[in-house]
Design a protein around this motif. Structure first.
Motif, short mmCIF file in Angstrom:
data_model
loop_
_atom_site.label_atom_id
_atom_site.label_comp_id
_atom_site.label_asym_id
_atom_site.label_seq_id
_atom_site.Cartn_x
_atom_site.Cartn_y
_atom_site.Cartn_z
N GLU A 120 8.45 5.20 -0.30
CA GLU A 120 8.05 6.40 -0.80
C GLU A 120 7.42 7.54 -0.17
OE1 GLU A 120 3.68 6.90 -3.50
OE2 GLU A 120 4.45 4.84 -3.26
N ILE A 121 6.66 7.28 0.95
CA ILE A 121 6.05 7.99 1.95
C ILE A 121 7.21 9.13 2.47
CG2 ILE A 121 4.61 8.73 3.70
CD1 ILE A 121 3.23 8.04 1.07
N HIS A 122 8.33 8.25 2.86
CA HIS A 122 9.25 8.95 3.63
C HIS A 122 10.73 8.56 3.20
CE1 HIS A 122 6.58 9.73 6.84
NE2 HIS A 122 6.22 8.51 6.98
N ASN A 138 -4.72 -1.84 -5.29
CA ASN A 138 -4.50 -0.32 -6.31
C ASN A 138 -2.96 -0.40 -6.71
OD1 ASN A 138 -6.73 2.07 -5.44
ND2 ASN A 138 -6.73 0.10 -3.91
N GLU A 139 -2.55 -1.72 -6.92
CA GLU A 139 -1.22 -1.73 -7.63
C GLU A 139 -0.16 -0.96 -6.69
OE1 GLU A 139 -1.92 -0.58 -11.69
OE2 GLU A 139 -3.38 -1.88 -11.92
N VAL A 140 -0.12 -1.25 -5.50
CA VAL A 140 1.05 -0.59 -4.71
C VAL A 140 1.73 -1.55 -3.97
CG1 VAL A 140 1.42 0.82 -2.59
CG2 VAL A 140 -0.31 1.58 -4.48
N ASP A 141 2.88 -1.64 -3.98
CA ASP A 141 3.61 -3.00 -3.34
C ASP A 141 3.78 -2.35 -1.79
OD1 ASP A 141 5.52 -4.63 -2.02
OD2 ASP A 141 6.93 -4.24 -3.67
N PRO A 142 3.09 -2.98 -0.75
CA PRO A 142 3.12 -2.52 0.50
C PRO A 142 4.69 -2.40 1.05
CG PRO A 142 1.24 -4.29 0.17
CD PRO A 142 2.30 -3.98 -1.06
N ASP A 143 5.32 -3.27 0.65
CA ASP A 143 6.74 -3.17 1.16
C ASP A 143 7.70 -2.05 0.69
OD1 ASP A 143 6.41 -5.79 2.53
OD2 ASP A 143 6.64 -6.74 0.73
N ARG A 177 -2.88 -4.13 3.54
CA ARG A 177 -2.19 -4.68 2.58
C ARG A 177 -2.75 -5.00 1.15
NH1 ARG A 177 3.25 -5.88 3.32
NH2 ARG A 177 3.16 -7.61 1.85
N GLU A 178 -3.75 -5.92 1.61
CA GLU A 178 -4.95 -6.35 0.11
C GLU A 178 -5.28 -5.21 -0.54
OE1 GLU A 178 -7.60 -8.81 1.44
OE2 GLU A 178 -6.24 -10.42 2.38
N VAL A 179 -5.66 -3.99 0.29
CA VAL A 179 -6.28 -2.72 -0.52
C VAL A 179 -4.93 -2.13 -1.41
CG1 VAL A 179 -7.20 -0.51 -0.35
CG2 VAL A 179 -8.30 -2.61 0.81
N LEU A 180 -3.97 -2.06 -0.73
CA LEU A 180 -2.89 -1.30 -1.36
C LEU A 180 -2.44 -2.41 -2.73
CD1 LEU A 180 -0.59 -0.63 1.72
CD2 LEU A 180 -1.61 1.11 0.22
N LEU A 212 -4.13 6.16 2.80
CA LEU A 212 -3.92 4.65 3.22
C LEU A 212 -2.26 4.58 3.41
CD1 LEU A 212 -5.48 2.24 3.91
CD2 LEU A 212 -5.27 1.48 1.86
N LYS A 213 -1.50 5.13 2.35
CA LYS A 213 -0.29 4.74 2.19
C LYS A 213 0.51 5.26 3.77
CE LYS A 213 0.64 4.75 -2.63
NZ LYS A 213 1.36 5.57 -3.73
N THR A 214 0.08 6.87 3.96
CA THR A 214 0.71 7.18 5.03
C THR A 214 0.20 6.51 6.68
OG1 THR A 214 0.49 9.29 4.04
CG2 THR A 214 0.95 9.50 6.40
N ALA A 215 -0.99 6.18 6.32
CA ALA A 215 -1.56 5.32 7.65
C ALA A 215 -0.71 4.05 7.85
CB ALA A 215 -2.99 5.01 7.38
N PHE A 216 -0.54 3.44 6.47
CA PHE A 216 0.38 1.98 6.76
C PHE A 216 1.64 2.03 7.26
CE2 PHE A 216 2.53 -1.49 4.48
CZ PHE A 216 1.55 -2.47 4.98
#
Length: 72
Positions: free
Chosen positions: A61-63, A51-56, A45-48, A12-16
């Motif tokens: 983190e991924i790149h 799951n205690e992940v800051d979408p911003d 964003r809501e699902v992130l 999900l993070k990667t797709a985002f």
């Protein structure tokens, strides 16, 4: 909704990272789909957040090689 396992959360993070940013969504680039795309972005964003992940912070983190190296 239960929390995602690590593999699903990473996916999900990667797709985002590849989703357009909400402020880049406009009628010219996405004719007739603006409201749906904004709703999709918000849903992810809501699902992130659940799951205690800051979408911003996901892109950094991924790149990490593309992260802004600010020093506040």
């Amino acid at each position: 909704m239960s929390k995602l396992d690590e593999q699903a959360l990473l996916a999900l993070k990667t797709a985002f990272c590849y989703m357009p940013k909400a402020n880049d969504v406009n009628e010219f680039d996405y004719p007739g789909r603006v409201q749906q795309i904004l709703a999709d972005i918000e849903a992810v964003r809501e699902v992130l957040l659940m799951n205690e992940v800051d979408p911003d912070e996901v892109a950094d983190e991924i790149h990490p090689d593309l992260a802004n190296n600010s020093s506040y």
